[in-house]
Design an enzyme around this catalytic site. Structure first.
Site, PDB file in Angstrom:
ATOM      1  N   LYS A   1       0.846  -1.205   0.000  1.00 36.03           N
ATOM      2  CA  LYS A   1       0.000   0.000   0.000  1.00 36.03           C
ATOM      3  C   LYS A   1       0.882   1.256   0.000  1.00 36.03           C
ATOM      4  CE  LYS A   1      -3.784  -2.409   2.210  1.00 36.03           C
ATOM      5  NZ  LYS A   1      -4.485  -2.805   3.431  1.00 36.03           N
TER       6      LYS A   1
ATOM      7  N   GLN B   1      -4.640  -1.442   9.762  1.00 38.82           N
ATOM      8  CA  GLN B   1      -4.499  -2.774   9.163  1.00 38.82           C
ATOM      9  C   GLN B   1      -5.033  -3.831  10.124  1.00 38.82           C
ATOM     10  OE1 GLN B   1      -3.306  -3.343   5.946  1.00 38.82           O
ATOM     11  NE2 GLN B   1      -3.990  -5.442   6.284  1.00 38.82           N
TER      12      GLN B   1
ATOM     13  N   ASP C   1     -11.052   2.944   4.282  1.00 39.56           N
ATOM     14  CA  ASP C   1     -11.460   1.544   4.155  1.00 39.56           C
ATOM     15  C   ASP C   1     -12.986   1.436   4.011  1.00 39.56           C
ATOM     16  OD1 ASP C   1      -9.605  -0.465   3.903  1.00 39.56           O
ATOM     17  OD2 ASP C   1      -9.123  -0.536   6.050  1.00 39.56           O
TER      18      ASP C   1
END
Ligand code: NDP
Length: 312
Positions: free
Chosen positions: A55, A99, A122
């Protein structure tokens, strides 16, 4: 006329999206704005480290500022909440990504809800789930948004189609069902309590499998000509399974011999031959997730500053 199924190449579509994001980043820089993403990676989970690294790397390639925070495994929920509060307040940070999975002692739900909905790249915050449901501008979860991009960019019809989603998780099944509904598909959501699942899936023009079980959707469950979207990522470590799902596949046999495992989706690859179009695993849906995260980071930067986006 060629009636072989069309392979929906996620890698090609992801590259297209990333090129668009890079152009948007360059447009923003002429206004003095540089989108920024903060990624929090707790502890030392090797798989998470790989995801986070890729990422951060993609941010660099597209001109997005990124920052990796790596608190130790022992961090408490309160300390994590303080970290999130600092990032919420920072002007140079547009997206905050925590994460997952987090260590068991950390309250994941509380943390995800602590992220400002406007920086929730997200798309997991309940406010963004509500915005998705009510059709308001917001940040949508990356994997489901990637699925819609695959369909849209390939020109596959969604409106009026019977779409069946197998799986009802908050991160894939439910949001993709809502997005398909927003695109005017007739949507059915199935799960482990669904009666006579094959009868439902056989009615699908678009079948999305997000189950987490290797090759669960068999050829008998698929309507000829359907579009098959395989979200599953399952690791096969038993040679008998590899042989069952990939008979006469020399390339996969070699990969298995080398690495001791291969990946299969939630759809039995034998079903792909019946389809009109399908996403391969790997190289299908999974390839889109990081591209959509980059898209969301730029979108968050624009939304927060009241700059209009060309696309949703
Ligand atoms: P979850 O485990 O959260 O959800 C699985 C869903 O499948 C549940 O709703 C469950 O039903 C349903 N299910 C389980 N067994 C059956 C069954 N026998 N019949 C019908 N439905 C069943 O998984 P996720 O949504 O998080 O992930 C699904 C898959 O997608 C996984 O393989 C995951 O690795 C992959 N994934 C891939 C991503 C990517 O980038 N490509 C991103 C995220 C996930 P119930 O609710 O009744 O238990």
């Amino acid at each position: 006329m060629n009636d072989l199924p069309h392979v929906l190449d996620g890698v090609v579509i992801a590259a297209e999206i990333k090129a668009e994001v890079a152009r948007e980043v360059s447009d923003l820089s002429s206004r003095g704005v540089r989108p920024g993403l903060a990624v929090i990676l707790v502890g030392e989970v090797p798989a998470s480290q790989i995801y986070v690294r890729s990422k951060v790397k993609t941010c660099g390639e597209l001109g997005i500022y990124s920052e990796m925070l790596t608190p130790p495994e022992s961090i408490t929920t309160d300390e994590m909440l303080a970290l999130v509060a600092q990032l919420n307040a920072r002007e140079d940070i547009d997206g905050i990504l925590i994460q997952l999975p987090l260590p068991k002692h950390v309250d994941t739900k509380r943390l995800l809800e602590a992220v400002s909905p406007d920086k929730d790249v997200d798309g997991f915050h309940p406010v963004n789930a509500g915005r998705l449901q009510s059709g308001q501008p917001g940040l949508a979860p990356c994997t489901p948004a990637g699925i819609i991009e695959i369909l849209r960019r390939t020109g596959l019809p969604i409106s009026g189609q019977n779409a069946v989603v197998v799986g009802r998780s908050d991160i894939v099944g439910k949001p993709v069902a809502m997005m398909l509904l927003n695109e005017s598909a007739t949507v059915t959501i199935c799960h482990s309590k669904t009666k006579d699942l094959p009868a439902v899936t056989r009615n699908a023009d678009i079948l999305v499998a997000a189950i987490g079980r290797p090759g669960f959707i068999t050829p008998e469950m698929v309507k000829r000509g359907a579009t098959l979207i395989d979200v599953g990522i399952n690791r096969l470590t038993d040679p008998a399974d590899v042989q069952r799902f990939f008979p006469e596949d020399a390339e996969r046999a070699a990969a298995f011999a080398k690495r001791g495992s291969v990946i299969v989706g939630d759809i039995d690859p034998a079903a792909f031959a019946l389809s009109g179009a399908y996403t391969p695993v790997p190289g299908g849906v999974g390839a889109l997730t990081i591209a959509m995260l980059m898209h969301n980071t730029v979108k968050a930067a624009k939304l927060r500053r009241g700059i209009a986006s060309e696309r949703r």
